[in-house]
Design a protein around this motif. Structure first.
Motif, PDB file in Angstrom:
ATOM      1  N   LYS A  93     -20.463   4.740   9.110  1.00  0.00           N
ATOM      2  CA  LYS A  93     -19.753   4.698  10.389  1.00  0.00           C
ATOM      3  C   LYS A  93     -19.950   3.353  11.079  1.00  0.00           C
ATOM      4  O   LYS A  93     -20.961   2.681  10.890  1.00  0.00           O
ATOM      5  CB  LYS A  93     -20.258   5.807  11.319  1.00  0.00           C
ATOM      6  N   GLY A  94     -18.957   2.997  11.896  1.00  0.00           N
ATOM      7  CA  GLY A  94     -19.085   1.771  12.660  1.00  0.00           C
ATOM      8  C   GLY A  94     -17.858   1.509  13.517  1.00  0.00           C
ATOM      9  O   GLY A  94     -16.852   2.201  13.414  1.00  0.00           O
ATOM     10  N   LYS A  95     -17.967   0.484  14.378  1.00  0.00           N
ATOM     11  CA  LYS A  95     -16.886   0.098  15.284  1.00  0.00           C
ATOM     12  C   LYS A  95     -16.304  -1.247  14.875  1.00  0.00           C
ATOM     13  O   LYS A  95     -17.036  -2.156  14.475  1.00  0.00           O
ATOM     14  CB  LYS A  95     -17.404  -0.032  16.721  1.00  0.00           C
ATOM     15  N   MET A  96     -14.996  -1.368  15.005  1.00  0.00           N
ATOM     16  CA  MET A  96     -14.327  -2.645  14.793  1.00  0.00           C
ATOM     17  C   MET A  96     -14.503  -3.518  16.032  1.00  0.00           C
ATOM     18  O   MET A  96     -14.390  -3.029  17.160  1.00  0.00           O
ATOM     19  CB  MET A  96     -12.831  -2.434  14.523  1.00  0.00           C
ATOM     20  N   SER A  97     -14.755  -4.796  15.833  1.00  0.00           N
ATOM     21  CA  SER A  97     -14.824  -5.699  16.980  1.00  0.00           C
ATOM     22  C   SER A  97     -13.412  -5.948  17.501  1.00  0.00           C
ATOM     23  O   SER A  97     -12.457  -6.029  16.721  1.00  0.00           O
ATOM     24  CB  SER A  97     -15.478  -7.026  16.583  1.00  0.00           C
ATOM     25  N   LEU A  98     -13.278  -6.050  18.802  1.00  0.00           N
ATOM     26  CA  LEU A  98     -11.972  -6.306  19.384  1.00  0.00           C
ATOM     27  C   LEU A  98     -11.468  -7.688  18.978  1.00  0.00           C
ATOM     28  O   LEU A  98     -10.249  -7.913  18.882  1.00  0.00           O
ATOM     29  CB  LEU A  98     -12.034  -6.179  20.908  1.00  0.00           C
ATOM     30  N   GLU A  99     -12.387  -8.596  18.698  1.00  0.00           N
ATOM     31  CA  GLU A  99     -12.008  -9.947  18.281  1.00  0.00           C
ATOM     32  C   GLU A  99     -11.307  -9.915  16.923  1.00  0.00           C
ATOM     33  O   GLU A  99     -10.309 -10.618  16.706  1.00  0.00           O
ATOM     34  CB  GLU A  99     -13.241 -10.848  18.226  1.00  0.00           C
ATOM     35  N   LEU A 100     -11.825  -9.080  16.019  1.00  0.00           N
ATOM     36  CA  LEU A 100     -11.172  -8.936  14.715  1.00  0.00           C
ATOM     37  C   LEU A 100      -9.767  -8.365  14.892  1.00  0.00           C
ATOM     38  O   LEU A 100      -8.795  -8.866  14.316  1.00  0.00           O
ATOM     39  CB  LEU A 100     -12.021  -8.040  13.804  1.00  0.00           C
ATOM     40  N   TYR A 101      -9.669  -7.311  15.678  1.00  0.00           N
ATOM     41  CA  TYR A 101      -8.375  -6.672  15.942  1.00  0.00           C
ATOM     42  C   TYR A 101      -7.380  -7.680  16.516  1.00  0.00           C
ATOM     43  O   TYR A 101      -6.220  -7.763  16.064  1.00  0.00           O
ATOM     44  CB  TYR A 101      -8.591  -5.508  16.914  1.00  0.00           C
ATOM     45  N   LYS A 102      -7.814  -8.451  17.511  1.00  0.00           N
ATOM     46  CA  LYS A 102      -6.910  -9.409  18.145  1.00  0.00           C
ATOM     47  C   LYS A 102      -6.476 -10.498  17.172  1.00  0.00           C
ATOM     48  O   LYS A 102      -5.319 -10.961  17.217  1.00  0.00           O
ATOM     49  CB  LYS A 102      -7.593 -10.037  19.368  1.00  0.00           C
ATOM     50  N   GLN A 107      -2.017 -12.965  14.238  1.00  0.00           N
ATOM     51  CA  GLN A 107      -1.413 -13.493  13.019  1.00  0.00           C
ATOM     52  C   GLN A 107      -0.099 -12.802  12.664  1.00  0.00           C
ATOM     53  O   GLN A 107       0.820 -13.419  12.131  1.00  0.00           O
ATOM     54  CB  GLN A 107      -2.389 -13.355  11.845  1.00  0.00           C
ATOM     55  N   SER A 108      -0.009 -11.516  12.952  1.00  0.00           N
ATOM     56  CA  SER A 108       1.130 -10.728  12.474  1.00  0.00           C
ATOM     57  C   SER A 108       2.152 -10.393  13.558  1.00  0.00           C
ATOM     58  O   SER A 108       3.168  -9.744  13.276  1.00  0.00           O
ATOM     59  CB  SER A 108       0.617  -9.421  11.859  1.00  0.00           C
ATOM     60  N   LYS A 109       1.949 -10.835  14.780  1.00  0.00           N
ATOM     61  CA  LYS A 109       2.724 -10.348  15.933  1.00  0.00           C
ATOM     62  C   LYS A 109       4.231 -10.549  15.813  1.00  0.00           C
ATOM     63  O   LYS A 109       5.004  -9.767  16.368  1.00  0.00           O
ATOM     64  CB  LYS A 109       2.209 -10.993  17.220  1.00  0.00           C
ATOM     65  N   ASN A 110       4.665 -11.572  15.120  1.00  0.00           N
ATOM     66  CA  ASN A 110       6.103 -11.819  15.005  1.00  0.00           C
ATOM     67  C   ASN A 110       6.764 -10.970  13.927  1.00  0.00           C
ATOM     68  O   ASN A 110       7.998 -10.984  13.804  1.00  0.00           O
ATOM     69  CB  ASN A 110       6.365 -13.298  14.722  1.00  0.00           C
ATOM     70  N   HIS A 111       5.960 -10.256  13.158  1.00  0.00           N
ATOM     71  CA  HIS A 111       6.482  -9.462  12.046  1.00  0.00           C
ATOM     72  C   HIS A 111       6.077  -7.997  12.113  1.00  0.00           C
ATOM     73  O   HIS A 111       6.755  -7.139  11.556  1.00  0.00           O
ATOM     74  CB  HIS A 111       5.982 -10.040  10.712  1.00  0.00           C
ATOM     75  N   LEU A 112       4.984  -7.719  12.797  1.00  0.00           N
ATOM     76  CA  LEU A 112       4.431  -6.360  12.841  1.00  0.00           C
ATOM     77  C   LEU A 112       5.216  -5.486  13.800  1.00  0.00           C
ATOM     78  O   LEU A 112       5.373  -5.813  14.974  1.00  0.00           O
ATOM     79  CB  LEU A 112       2.959  -6.414  13.257  1.00  0.00           C
ATOM     80  N   LEU A 113       5.680  -4.356  13.309  1.00  0.00           N
ATOM     81  CA  LEU A 113       6.461  -3.437  14.126  1.00  0.00           C
ATOM     82  C   LEU A 113       5.570  -2.442  14.860  1.00  0.00           C
ATOM     83  O   LEU A 113       5.747  -2.203  16.052  1.00  0.00           O
ATOM     84  CB  LEU A 113       7.469  -2.689  13.252  1.00  0.00           C
ATOM     85  N   ILE A 114       4.586  -1.864  14.139  1.00  0.00           N
ATOM     86  CA  ILE A 114       3.766  -0.793  14.702  1.00  0.00           C
ATOM     87  C   ILE A 114       2.296  -0.998  14.361  1.00  0.00           C
ATOM     88  O   ILE A 114       1.944  -1.240  13.201  1.00  0.00           O
ATOM     89  CB  ILE A 114       4.218   0.587  14.169  1.00  0.00           C
ATOM     90  N   ALA A 306      -9.610  -7.106   0.252  1.00  0.00           N
ATOM     91  CA  ALA A 306     -10.345  -8.242   0.812  1.00  0.00           C
ATOM     92  C   ALA A 306     -11.171  -7.729   1.977  1.00  0.00           C
ATOM     93  O   ALA A 306     -11.052  -6.575   2.376  1.00  0.00           O
ATOM     94  CB  ALA A 306      -9.388  -9.335   1.280  1.00  0.00           C
ATOM     95  N   ARG A 307     -12.013  -8.587   2.505  1.00  0.00           N
ATOM     96  CA  ARG A 307     -12.718  -8.277   3.754  1.00  0.00           C
ATOM     97  C   ARG A 307     -12.264  -9.292   4.798  1.00  0.00           C
ATOM     98  O   ARG A 307     -12.495 -10.495   4.645  1.00  0.00           O
ATOM     99  CB  ARG A 307     -14.236  -8.317   3.588  1.00  0.00           C
ATOM    100  N   PHE A 308     -11.628  -8.801   5.845  1.00  0.00           N
ATOM    101  CA  PHE A 308     -11.114  -9.688   6.884  1.00  0.00           C
ATOM    102  C   PHE A 308     -12.260 -10.207   7.738  1.00  0.00           C
ATOM    103  O   PHE A 308     -13.054  -9.435   8.270  1.00  0.00           O
ATOM    104  CB  PHE A 308     -10.102  -8.949   7.759  1.00  0.00           C
ATOM    105  N   GLU A 309     -12.321 -11.542   7.880  1.00  0.00           N
ATOM    106  CA  GLU A 309     -13.325 -12.184   8.718  1.00  0.00           C
ATOM    107  C   GLU A 309     -12.627 -12.901   9.856  1.00  0.00           C
ATOM    108  O   GLU A 309     -11.724 -13.721   9.631  1.00  0.00           O
ATOM    109  CB  GLU A 309     -14.163 -13.168   7.901  1.00  0.00           C
ATOM    110  N   THR A 310     -13.042 -12.591  11.069  1.00  0.00           N
ATOM    111  CA  THR A 310     -12.416 -13.169  12.253  1.00  0.00           C
ATOM    112  C   THR A 310     -12.462 -14.688  12.210  1.00  0.00           C
ATOM    113  O   THR A 310     -13.517 -15.281  11.977  1.00  0.00           O
ATOM    114  CB  THR A 310     -13.123 -12.667  13.525  1.00  0.00           C
ATOM    115  N   GLY A 311     -11.300 -15.314  12.419  1.00  0.00           N
ATOM    116  CA  GLY A 311     -11.223 -16.766  12.454  1.00  0.00           C
ATOM    117  C   GLY A 311     -11.222 -17.436  11.095  1.00  0.00           C
ATOM    118  O   GLY A 311     -11.125 -18.669  11.017  1.00  0.00           O
ATOM    119  N   LYS A 312     -11.306 -16.644  10.025  1.00  0.00           N
ATOM    120  CA  LYS A 312     -11.379 -17.231   8.681  1.00  0.00           C
ATOM    121  C   LYS A 312     -10.289 -16.719   7.740  1.00  0.00           C
ATOM    122  O   LYS A 312      -9.755 -17.465   6.930  1.00  0.00           O
ATOM    123  CB  LYS A 312     -12.746 -16.956   8.053  1.00  0.00           C
TER     124      LYS A 312
END
Length: 354
Positions: A93-102, A107-114, A306-312
């Motif tokens: 169990k764990g929490k996602m950082s809001l920084e990762l989410y943002k 990165q995807s805002k111009n293409h992501l629908l939902i 993959a493992r998403f790393e914030t800023g990388k």
């Protein structure tokens, strides 16, 4: 034997959601092109697809306050559904950082629908969920959450509506505590009904356009309450949906009820139809692990794309990277049978996890 599942295609609901987000200005030419590209790539069985998925599932926190019998142990541990796991341990169990989410949203805002802000946890336990919804709204991205409704208090409902949540799904397994508590070890249906009445009033007073759906998890033992639940939805302006309930662990806790139930599906598995998720959708677990679909988060010992790393991490490079294209290639050439987690999956389309 059937070869395709009988399921609610949510056609009218999809139309309603699309109309709502269209009016809100959350559909653009870029997003339409992105959806179209992913659709064509899937139909042609291409290994590369659209630059970004049109829908991303975010596991903000996989904790839950309901502890349903088909999902967790009595101690709240999440069942590992991988039959080949090397260790007999629950899902971490764990929490996602809001920084990762943002970062993903940026990165995807111009293409992501939902953006779907739940996978296996209760999103209202994540205390920054309102900020997450608002951030997506500010980028003109539609948002969806599913909740058990216990934490849908007046204060929390106001924050959801003010953040411009587009779609709220409230899942229940009965309309009285007698039926509801068979699968939900915690929470109480009367409290949930009270919360639903409150959000209905708030929506009407504030003229908010959030769609609310009551998702009735249907069993033989609760089907006598279906009509009452439907009337409740009509009275309060909610969409009503009924879907087959999971029988996982029901045999051990309520054998007398289990023997009367029908299986969720009667299908030849693995399904022959090509799964759409690897071409169109992405799931990001709380720890940054990226998967083709949401079921992966309840399988231990399974390799992520993959493992998403914030800023990388470059999200588009992951979506059409080596692991993702290999996954699509296996799907396209060998079908679902070649991937363990896919071989027992009865789902088609990309509507909802459940």
């Amino acid at each position: 034997m059937e070869t395709q599942p009988k399921k609610n295609r949510y056609i009218l609901l999809r139309i309603k959601i699309l109309l709502v987000i269209l009016v809100k200005g959350k559909i653009s030419i870029n997003k339409i092109l992105n959806v179209t590209t992913s659709w064509i790539a899937h139909k042609l069985k291409l290994t590369r697809t659209s630059k970004y998925p049109f829908m991303i599932n975010f596991e903000l926190w996989n904790e839950c306050n309901a502890e349903c019998t088909f999902c967790r142990t009595i101690d709240g541990d999440i069942y590992d559904h991988n039959p080949s796991s090397s260790q007999n341990i629950p899902i971490p169990k764990g929490k996602m950082s809001l920084e990762l989410y943002k970062d993903v949203i940026n990165q995807s805002k111009n293409h992501l629908l939902i953006a779907v802000l739940y996978v296996n946890g209760e999103p209202l336990l994540y205390n920054r969920v309102y900020e997450a919804i608002q951030y997506a709204t500010d980028q003109n991205i539609a948002t969806v959450i599913s909740t058990n409704g216990e934490l849908l208090t007046e204060a929390n409902s106001k924050k959801l509506l003010e953040a411009d949540l587009d779609f709220l799904k409230v899942a229940i397994s009965g309309f009285s505590d007698e039926t509801f508590l068979i699968q939900h070890r915690k929470c109480h249906i009367d409290k949930i009904k009270e919360n639903l009445r409150t959000i209905s009033t708030l929506k009407e007073k504030g003229n908010y356009r959030t769609l609310v759906m009551l998702d009735f998890i249907h069993y033989k033992y609760n089907e006598h309450e279906l009509e009452e639940a439907k009337l409740f939805c009509i009275e309060h302006g909610f969409v009503f949906n009924a879907r087959p309930g999971s029988l996982f662990k029901l045999e051990g806790s309520h054998l007398d009820l289990f023997v009367k139930e029908k299986p969720q599906h009667d299908l030849d598995l693995p399904l022959k139809g090509l799964c759409e998720w690897p071409w169109k959708v992405m799931t990001i677990n709380w720890n940054g692990e990226v998967f083709p679909c949401c079921d992966y988060v309840v399988w231990n010992d399974i390799k992520p794309l993959a493992r998403f790393e914030t800023g990388k991490t470059d999200l588009s490079a992951v979506f059409n990277g080596e692991e993702a294209t290999k996954n699509r290639s296996i799907h396209a050439s060998e079908g679902r049978k070649a991937i363990d987690i896919c071989s027992t999956c009865p789902r088609t389309g990309t509507a909802f996890k459940y």
